[in-house]
Design a protein around this motif. Structure first.
Motif, PDB file in Angstrom:
ATOM      1  N   GLY A  27       0.785  -1.226   0.000  1.00 62.11           N
ATOM      2  CA  GLY A  27       0.000   0.000   0.000  1.00 62.11           C
ATOM      3  C   GLY A  27       0.820   1.280   0.000  1.00 62.11           C
ATOM      4  O   GLY A  27       0.262   2.378  -0.012  1.00 62.11           O
ATOM      5  N   ASP A  28       2.151   1.162   0.012  1.00 60.50           N
ATOM      6  CA  ASP A  28       3.018   2.343  -0.002  1.00 60.50           C
ATOM      7  C   ASP A  28       2.742   3.190  -1.244  1.00 60.50           C
ATOM      8  O   ASP A  28       2.371   2.674  -2.303  1.00 60.50           O
ATOM      9  CB  ASP A  28       4.475   1.890   0.009  1.00 60.50           C
ATOM     10  N   LYS A  29       2.915   4.508  -1.112  1.00 60.53           N
ATOM     11  CA  LYS A  29       2.609   5.430  -2.217  1.00 60.53           C
ATOM     12  C   LYS A  29       3.656   5.398  -3.326  1.00 60.53           C
ATOM     13  O   LYS A  29       3.400   5.842  -4.445  1.00 60.53           O
ATOM     14  CB  LYS A  29       2.490   6.866  -1.687  1.00 60.53           C
ATOM     15  N   ARG A  30       4.836   4.879  -3.031  1.00 60.83           N
ATOM     16  CA  ARG A  30       5.855   4.776  -4.080  1.00 60.83           C
ATOM     17  C   ARG A  30       5.410   3.776  -5.146  1.00 60.83           C
ATOM     18  O   ARG A  30       4.605   2.891  -4.859  1.00 60.83           O
ATOM     19  CB  ARG A  30       7.187   4.302  -3.478  1.00 60.83           C
ATOM     20  N   PRO A  31       5.923   3.907  -6.369  1.00 59.55           N
ATOM     21  CA  PRO A  31       5.611   2.871  -7.360  1.00 59.55           C
ATOM     22  C   PRO A  31       6.176   1.534  -6.885  1.00 59.55           C
ATOM     23  O   PRO A  31       7.242   1.478  -6.284  1.00 59.55           O
ATOM     24  CB  PRO A  31       6.317   3.354  -8.626  1.00 59.55           C
ATOM     25  N   LYS A  32       5.445   0.450  -7.148  1.00 58.04           N
ATOM     26  CA  LYS A  32       5.895  -0.862  -6.665  1.00 58.04           C
ATOM     27  C   LYS A  32       6.705  -1.574  -7.738  1.00 58.04           C
ATOM     28  O   LYS A  32       6.513  -1.381  -8.942  1.00 58.04           O
ATOM     29  CB  LYS A  32       4.698  -1.706  -6.232  1.00 58.04           C
ATOM     30  N   TYR A  70      11.616   2.926  -5.953  1.00 61.19           N
ATOM     31  CA  TYR A  70      10.525   1.950  -5.960  1.00 61.19           C
ATOM     32  C   TYR A  70      10.362   1.298  -4.589  1.00 61.19           C
ATOM     33  O   TYR A  70      11.330   1.120  -3.842  1.00 61.19           O
ATOM     34  CB  TYR A  70      10.786   0.860  -6.994  1.00 61.19           C
ATOM     35  N   ASN A  71       9.130   0.926  -4.294  1.00 61.26           N
ATOM     36  CA  ASN A  71       8.810   0.065  -3.154  1.00 61.26           C
ATOM     37  C   ASN A  71       8.964  -1.364  -3.647  1.00 61.26           C
ATOM     38  O   ASN A  71       8.125  -1.873  -4.379  1.00 61.26           O
ATOM     39  CB  ASN A  71       7.368   0.342  -2.707  1.00 61.26           C
ATOM     40  N   GLU A 520      -6.355  -6.459  -0.812  1.00 59.39           N
ATOM     41  CA  GLU A 520      -5.501  -5.264  -0.833  1.00 59.39           C
ATOM     42  C   GLU A 520      -4.099  -5.601  -1.323  1.00 59.39           C
ATOM     43  O   GLU A 520      -3.544  -4.923  -2.189  1.00 59.39           O
ATOM     44  CB  GLU A 520      -5.428  -4.653   0.571  1.00 59.39           C
ATOM     45  N   TYR A 524      -2.424  -4.593  -4.943  1.00 60.09           N
ATOM     46  CA  TYR A 524      -1.259  -3.704  -4.916  1.00 60.09           C
ATOM     47  C   TYR A 524      -0.058  -4.325  -5.639  1.00 60.09           C
ATOM     48  O   TYR A 524       0.596  -3.650  -6.432  1.00 60.09           O
ATOM     49  CB  TYR A 524      -0.875  -3.385  -3.469  1.00 60.09           C
TER      50      TYR A 524
END
Length: 808
Positions: A27-32, A70-71, A520, A524
């Motif tokens: 759920g982190d806002k960084r691109p995964k 990136y995450n 979720e 994600y």
């Protein structure tokens, strides 16, 4: 200051374990970015140097991705069920659960020793009931929807392992695991209907970024073909059906062949006058694997069915029927029509048994390969209404004819077979079904999952080929969930492929006890952004996992129809001498020995520098020293760097070029050329000097390759204190395109095509400028003395060739 790799590596591995810089955050806002390696099997031998090759490559990719903002999810786990562990346990009288625990501990120690950036909090193990609960749940969903079914069929039976093998597990007629003879026998098996997904597995390859050789293997294994099913009447009133892609050759059919396993043979027994010979041949064929039987070069054998003939539906002539092992029950209908005039295998069979050979195509044989180019020119002959047509015209014409005449239909066929899913062994996931005389096969209620593998005193294969679980009557005897009457548990277990068919999903949410992963997490992290694995798993694991994922997509569990957006592959590392590493050859290189002698960073660097990642390469103990020397040179730059955090003007060009090169090479898995570029830059630093700012750029680019050493250098040069971050947490360096372009270039100078020297001129200099510089060279002046330049050939920024002849 000495580069003490042993102390440095232990220090940073402990620091990373404490601070967890590799933790992925759902759920982190960084691109995964989800980078995946194949599920490793924790063998008792542990890692050899070939195993870390794909792990290190993806580790470098994911480290760079983190630095790019990136995450990153880069997980690890263990595919720990299966025959090797069970066989080892039987041989050494140790329970497979204990063996597995020991092996996983050893593998974990080795992987941490190499400094991989795995999120260890997400580690999974297929033998953990909290994991295989969901493997069982997926199987039950397939069963409820008709994709899991039980049938009696001929299977590959290992005479030593005493279990069923998939076709892919039989290599050259023997078990790939133990090397023992494999025979064919009838067995009741659970099957998964992967064939229901054959067309989608083929079509959806267009939507993914897989290297072409992976796609080709998948397409070939699925084996889609278009043709016709044609029905032949027999003299005893039965019908036999064949599948053919070349219906146009029907007039050339002079005999038919049936598989030794075909059920019609049993029905025909009263009509077959030489049944004893047929039965003996069936028994002989049962001792051969599908591979042996399908070999094109093997001698053709068979027995004619005396008393039974088929009728050619277009010529109405009788055709002799044979049983032969080159026809497999698993493909088509288990019966083929012989066209010896235009097929090598059929020709060999016809010559062996003195059968008619009829030419029906003028201009060549009718193999698929021959007519890719010839079907516009090859003409049908001796073929009734097809005479004079080209093959290209005749194929659809005959298809239409057999449909209109009522003895055939158009048909799409696949080589892909349903997946034999049960094993008569102990060390695997119990199949979560019970059998009731009244209700049949019934799933264990979901709230009772997992069906836990019970402890047994004896886990050796039984003499009758049944699972060791079948002897555990207290566990086997149970109650039917539907009617409450007596029932028996299924005692077969799942194959090793079961747990590895969905493991990438569990990594997304490994501790969830309510679902295989939360919506979720699945929304994600899906799909896997980049999956790297071996070519040897292209037709097994990759196909199976795509099938399971598509099924889960169909029932609304996962959000994407394909599991992996990108798939690459790697070549093996061979032992010294170019042979595959094996204990029997004595050429296995233990990474622990390399790490003890040179350090983990040296080993990481060397297995990436050793050659093209996609190709097989040969290990050399001597060559490892070169990688160690390079790291020593990088380390010693700390003492030479001038005290300035700016990039020096003299090194700006090579630094920006190297950033561009290393960045793009990592993205393309060209790790060897990325390292070569770093080596060239270090050479330049030693030649021209460097600032701390220059060294900083080297450390950031080197960090994914040699993370332990770089973190120590980062700390010693004060950047850790200054930034409050480890090097791996810094932004990946970027390049200025204008600084990657040289202002000057060295060009070759030739006289009449012979090299006379080089000149350095401004980039993109015109002809007159380069010519003037060339004529100023002493060697050129001597060669051109008394000559006239009659022509100038300029290859911009590369060479100038002066064509001269004697002056008049």
């Amino acid at each position: 200051m000495k580069y003490d790799f042993a102390a440095i590596e232990k220090k940073w591995q402990k620091r990373w374990e404490e601070t967890k810089p590799y933790a992925a955050v759902t759920g982190d806002k960084r691109p995964k970015f989800y980078g995946l390696i194949e599920f490793p099997y924790p063998s008792g031998q542990g890692l050899h140097v070939g195993h870390p090759r794909p792990f290190t490559a993806m580790d470098i990719v994911t480290r760079k991705k983190r630095m790019e903002g990136y995450n990153v999810l880069y997980p690890i786990g263990f595919d720990a069920f299966g025959l090797p562990t069970e066989n080892y346990a039987i041989k050494n009288h140790i329970h497979p659960a204990i063996v597995t625990k020991q092996n996983i501990a050893n593998f974990t120690s080795q992987l941490k020793m190499l400094g991989y950036g795995f999120d260890w909090d997400r580690c999974i193990d297929t033998t953990d009931p909290s994991y295989y609960k969901w493997t069982q749940w997926i199987f039950q969903q397939m069963f409820k929807r008709g994709l899991a079914y039980k049938t009696t069929m001929p299977v590959n039976w290992c005479t030593s392992c005493k279990c069923v093998l998939a076709n892919e597990e039989v290599v050259n007629g023997v078990c790939e695991r133990c090397g023992s003879e494999v025979i064919r026998k009838e067995k009741s098996q659970w099957m998964l209907k992967i064939t229901a997904y054959a067309q989608r597995l083929l079509d959806d390859l267009e939507d993914v970024d897989y290297i072409e050789r992976v796609k080709i293997q998948q397409r070939n294994w699925i084996g889609r073909s278009t043709g016709a099913e044609i029905t032949f009447q027999t003299n005893i009133g039965d019908e036999v059906t064949v599948y053919t892609t070349r219906a146009d050759t029907l007039f050339g059919t002079s005999y038919m062949v049936i598989s030794p396993e075909h059920p019609l043979l049993k029905n025909w027994q009263p009509h077959i006058k030489n049944w004893d010979a047929v039965a003996a041949y069936q028994e002989e064929a049962a001792r051969k694997s599908d591979f042996e039987r399908g070999e094109l070069n093997k001698e053709k054998t068979g027995v004619r069915l005396e008393g039974i003939e088929a009728i050619n539906p277009v010529t109405h002539k009788p055709l002799p029927l044979f049983v032969s092992d080159y026809v497999l029950m698993g493909y088509g209908t288990g019966v083929v029509m012989g066209v010896p005039g235009h097929d090598q295998r059929d020709w060999e069979f016809a010559k062996k048994f003195g059968l008619p050979i009829i030419e029906v195509v003028q201009g060549g044989d009718v193999t698929k390969e021959a007519f890719v180019a010839k079907d516009d020119t090859a003409i049908m002959v001796n073929s009734g209404f097809l005479n004079g047509m080209t093959v290209k015209e005749a194929i659809p014409a005959m298809k239409k004819y057999v449909v209109e005449q009522g003895f055939g239909k158009e048909k799409v066929n696949f080589k892909l077979r349903d997946w034999v899913f049960s094993r008569q062994r102990y060390w695997g996931e119990p199949i979560p079904l019970v059998n009731c005389e009244k209700c049949g096969w019934v799933p264990v209620p979901e709230e009772q999952l997992p069906v836990v593998l019970p402890q047994v005193e004896s886990y050796e294969p039984t003499d009758d080929g049944e699972s060791p679980l079948s002897k555990m009557t207290d566990w086997v005897n149970t109650t039917c969930p539907c009617c409450g009457g007596p029932a028996k548990r299924e005692t077969d277990t799942m194959p090793q492929w079961a747990g590895s068919s969905w493991y990438f999903l569990r990594y997304m949410d490994p501790h969830n006890d309510k679902a295989l992963a939360s919506k979720e997490a699945l929304d994600y992290w899906s799909p896997v952004d980049w999956y790297n694995g071996g070519m040897e798993h292209t037709t097994l694991h990759l196909l199976y996992s795509r099938f399971w994922h598509k099924f889960l997509y169909d029932i609304g569990v996962v959000p994407t129809k394909e599991p992996y957006a990108k798939r690459t592959s790697h070549g093996m590392i061979l032992g010294e001498g170019g042979e595959k590493m094996s204990k029997s050859r004595g050429n296995v290189v233990n990474p622990n020995d390399i790490v003890a002698q040179y350090g983990a960073d040296t080993m990481r660097l060397h297995i990436m520098f050793i050659g093209d990642f996609e190709k097989a390469v040969t290990w050399s103990n001597e060559a490892v020293k070169g990688s160690k020397r390079f790291l020593d040179r990088c380390w010693n730059l700390m003492e030479l760097a001038q005290d300035s955090d700016e990039i020096s003007g003299k090194n700006a060009s090579i630094i920006h070029k190297t950033i561009k090169k290393v960045t793009t090479d990592i993205d393309d898995l060209k790790m060897n050329t990325a390292i070569a570029a770093l080596m060239a830059m270090v050479n330049e630093f030693y030649s021209s000097g460097l600032t701390r700012g220059d060294l900083q750029q080297l450390m950031l680019m080197l960090s994914p390759f040699a993370p332990h050493m770089v973190e120590e250098m980062w700390e010693l040069t004060g950047y850790a204190a200054k930034t409050g971050k480890m090097a791996m947490q810094m932004p990946w360096p970027t390049w200025d395109e204008s600084k990657t372009v040289d202002s000057h270039v060295e060009m070759a100078v030739q006289i009449n095509g012979k090299l006379k020297g080089t000149v350095t001129v401004a980039m993109d200099s015109d002809e007159e400028t380069v010519k003037a510089a060339a004529l100023a060279l002493d060697k050129v002046q001597k060669a051109a003395d008394g000559m006239t330049v009659v022509k100038t050939i300029l290859v911009k920024n590369k060479l100038i060739n002066l064509i001269v002849k004697p002056a008049k």
